[in-house]
Design a protein around this motif. Sequence first.
Motif, PDB file in Angstrom:
ATOM      1  N   GLY A  99     -12.598  -6.052   1.583  1.00  0.00           N
ATOM      2  CA  GLY A  99     -11.526  -7.042   1.693  1.00  0.00           C
ATOM      3  C   GLY A  99     -10.799  -7.241   0.370  1.00  0.00           C
ATOM      4  O   GLY A  99      -9.559  -7.266   0.319  1.00  0.00           O
ATOM      5  N   SER A 100     -11.562  -7.355  -0.706  1.00  0.00           N
ATOM      6  CA  SER A 100     -10.965  -7.525  -2.036  1.00  0.00           C
ATOM      7  C   SER A 100     -10.145  -6.302  -2.416  1.00  0.00           C
ATOM      8  O   SER A 100      -9.059  -6.426  -3.004  1.00  0.00           O
ATOM      9  N   GLY A 101     -10.660  -5.131  -2.087  1.00  0.00           N
ATOM     10  CA  GLY A 101      -9.936  -3.891  -2.385  1.00  0.00           C
ATOM     11  C   GLY A 101      -8.622  -3.812  -1.639  1.00  0.00           C
ATOM     12  O   GLY A 101      -7.599  -3.393  -2.195  1.00  0.00           O
ATOM     13  N   LEU A 102      -8.613  -4.237  -0.388  1.00  0.00           N
ATOM     14  CA  LEU A 102      -7.369  -4.224   0.394  1.00  0.00           C
ATOM     15  C   LEU A 102      -6.360  -5.233  -0.152  1.00  0.00           C
ATOM     16  O   LEU A 102      -5.163  -4.931  -0.231  1.00  0.00           O
ATOM     17  N   VAL A 103      -6.847  -6.403  -0.549  1.00  0.00           N
ATOM     18  CA  VAL A 103      -5.959  -7.399  -1.173  1.00  0.00           C
ATOM     19  C   VAL A 103      -5.374  -6.826  -2.467  1.00  0.00           C
ATOM     20  O   VAL A 103      -4.172  -6.960  -2.739  1.00  0.00           O
ATOM     21  N   ALA A 104      -6.217  -6.169  -3.262  1.00  0.00           N
ATOM     22  CA  ALA A 104      -5.756  -5.592  -4.533  1.00  0.00           C
ATOM     23  C   ALA A 104      -4.708  -4.506  -4.307  1.00  0.00           C
ATOM     24  O   ALA A 104      -3.693  -4.456  -5.017  1.00  0.00           O
ATOM     25  N   ILE A 105      -4.941  -3.647  -3.331  1.00  0.00           N
ATOM     26  CA  ILE A 105      -3.963  -2.596  -3.029  1.00  0.00           C
ATOM     27  C   ILE A 105      -2.625  -3.217  -2.641  1.00  0.00           C
ATOM     28  O   ILE A 105      -1.570  -2.796  -3.118  1.00  0.00           O
ATOM     29  N   ALA A 106      -2.660  -4.223  -1.776  1.00  0.00           N
ATOM     30  CA  ALA A 106      -1.416  -4.881  -1.354  1.00  0.00           C
ATOM     31  C   ALA A 106      -0.707  -5.518  -2.555  1.00  0.00           C
ATOM     32  O   ALA A 106       0.514  -5.380  -2.711  1.00  0.00           O
ATOM     33  N   PHE A 107      -1.475  -6.197  -3.413  1.00  0.00           N
ATOM     34  CA  PHE A 107      -0.888  -6.829  -4.602  1.00  0.00           C
ATOM     35  C   PHE A 107      -0.231  -5.788  -5.500  1.00  0.00           C
ATOM     36  O   PHE A 107       0.923  -5.929  -5.893  1.00  0.00           O
ATOM     37  N   TRP A 108      -0.992  -4.736  -5.849  1.00  0.00           N
ATOM     38  CA  TRP A 108      -0.475  -3.734  -6.781  1.00  0.00           C
ATOM     39  C   TRP A 108       0.701  -2.969  -6.192  1.00  0.00           C
ATOM     40  O   TRP A 108       1.671  -2.678  -6.881  1.00  0.00           O
ATOM     41  N   TYR A 109       0.610  -2.616  -4.934  1.00  0.00           N
ATOM     42  CA  TYR A 109       1.703  -1.901  -4.284  1.00  0.00           C
ATOM     43  C   TYR A 109       2.976  -2.753  -4.339  1.00  0.00           C
ATOM     44  O   TYR A 109       4.053  -2.261  -4.683  1.00  0.00           O
ATOM     45  N   GLY A 110       2.829  -4.033  -4.020  1.00  0.00           N
ATOM     46  CA  GLY A 110       3.968  -4.944  -4.080  1.00  0.00           C
ATOM     47  C   GLY A 110       4.501  -5.106  -5.486  1.00  0.00           C
ATOM     48  O   GLY A 110       5.721  -5.125  -5.701  1.00  0.00           O
ATOM     49  N   PHE A 112       4.327  -2.974  -8.003  1.00  0.00           N
ATOM     50  CA  PHE A 112       5.052  -1.754  -8.383  1.00  0.00           C
ATOM     51  C   PHE A 112       6.400  -1.672  -7.651  1.00  0.00           C
ATOM     52  O   PHE A 112       7.377  -1.187  -8.209  1.00  0.00           O
ATOM     53  N   ALA A 113       6.451  -2.150  -6.417  1.00  0.00           N
ATOM     54  CA  ALA A 113       7.691  -2.077  -5.632  1.00  0.00           C
ATOM     55  C   ALA A 113       8.771  -3.016  -6.173  1.00  0.00           C
ATOM     56  O   ALA A 113       9.953  -2.664  -6.149  1.00  0.00           O
ATOM     57  N   ILE A 114       8.385  -4.193  -6.654  1.00  0.00           N
ATOM     58  CA  ILE A 114       9.396  -5.161  -7.094  1.00  0.00           C
ATOM     59  C   ILE A 114       9.658  -5.133  -8.598  1.00  0.00           C
ATOM     60  O   ILE A 114      10.647  -5.697  -9.053  1.00  0.00           O
ATOM     61  N   HIS A 115       8.792  -4.482  -9.355  1.00  0.00           N
ATOM     62  CA  HIS A 115       8.947  -4.476 -10.813  1.00  0.00           C
ATOM     63  C   HIS A 115      10.184  -3.671 -11.198  1.00  0.00           C
ATOM     64  O   HIS A 115      10.399  -2.574 -10.679  1.00  0.00           O
ATOM     65  N   PRO A 116      10.999  -4.195 -12.130  1.00  0.00           N
ATOM     66  CA  PRO A 116      12.216  -3.465 -12.499  1.00  0.00           C
ATOM     67  C   PRO A 116      11.966  -2.180 -13.286  1.00  0.00           C
ATOM     68  O   PRO A 116      12.805  -1.286 -13.283  1.00  0.00           O
ATOM     69  N   ASN A 117      10.819  -2.074 -13.955  1.00  0.00           N
ATOM     70  CA  ASN A 117      10.519  -0.868 -14.739  1.00  0.00           C
ATOM     71  C   ASN A 117       9.002  -0.636 -14.761  1.00  0.00           C
ATOM     72  O   ASN A 117       8.358  -0.806 -15.792  1.00  0.00           O
ATOM     73  N   PRO A 118       8.436  -0.236 -13.614  1.00  0.00           N
ATOM     74  CA  PRO A 118       6.979  -0.033 -13.590  1.00  0.00           C
ATOM     75  C   PRO A 118       6.583   1.204 -14.392  1.00  0.00           C
ATOM     76  O   PRO A 118       7.397   2.115 -14.579  1.00  0.00           O
ATOM     77  N   PRO A 119       5.352   1.224 -14.875  1.00  0.00           N
ATOM     78  CA  PRO A 119       4.896   2.416 -15.595  1.00  0.00           C
ATOM     79  C   PRO A 119       4.907   3.635 -14.677  1.00  0.00           C
ATOM     80  O   PRO A 119       4.731   3.529 -13.468  1.00  0.00           O
ATOM     81  N   ALA A 120       5.096   4.788 -15.287  1.00  0.00           N
ATOM     82  CA  ALA A 120       5.135   6.047 -14.544  1.00  0.00           C
ATOM     83  C   ALA A 120       3.719   6.587 -14.415  1.00  0.00           C
ATOM     84  O   ALA A 120       3.297   7.456 -15.166  1.00  0.00           O
ATOM     85  N   ILE A 121       2.978   6.020 -13.470  1.00  0.00           N
ATOM     86  CA  ILE A 121       1.622   6.516 -13.209  1.00  0.00           C
ATOM     87  C   ILE A 121       1.557   6.931 -11.746  1.00  0.00           C
ATOM     88  O   ILE A 121       2.265   6.372 -10.908  1.00  0.00           O
TER      89      ILE A 121
END
Length: 149
Positions: A99-110, A112-121
């Motif tokens: 459950g925590s892993g799924l929450v983390a994936i959703a958080f990080w994916y979001g 990266f999607a909204i950040h104006p200049n996310p790192p290139a990883i």
Amino acid sequence: MNGLNLILASVAGTSLMTAFMYIMTFLTDRIMNVVKILGTMLTFQTSPDGKLSDRPRAISVGIIAHYAIGIVFTLCYSLLWSRGVGQPDFQSGIWFGIGSGLVAIAFWYGLFAIHPNPPAIPLKPYLLTLFVAHIVFTFGVIIAYNQLK
């Protein structure tokens, strides 16, 4: 769980997770430094070519944010356990970790999607490793919690 034990269990789990991510960085030769990635994104210090920041402010913000998020997850576990939802054992550890892993994936994916200049990883391997890292985190919390009781 009292406040001090909650924080100590959280620090144990977050530290174990961070160590796991460093080990995966070493083994895969991919950028998996969650503290540096988080700090770079929260301080908007991604370099123009997509690299992570080495600035003390980014690192400090990343550490504080990472451990604060760990406390929030641990508080959620504690509240659930106190209400009879799971318990600090192996079986609940698997489910809470997933459950925590799924929450983390959703958080990080979001993020990266909204950040104006996310790192290139490479995001997919990072998110998959982060998913497993949250299972590691959960077991770190459970082990520390049971030792502190």
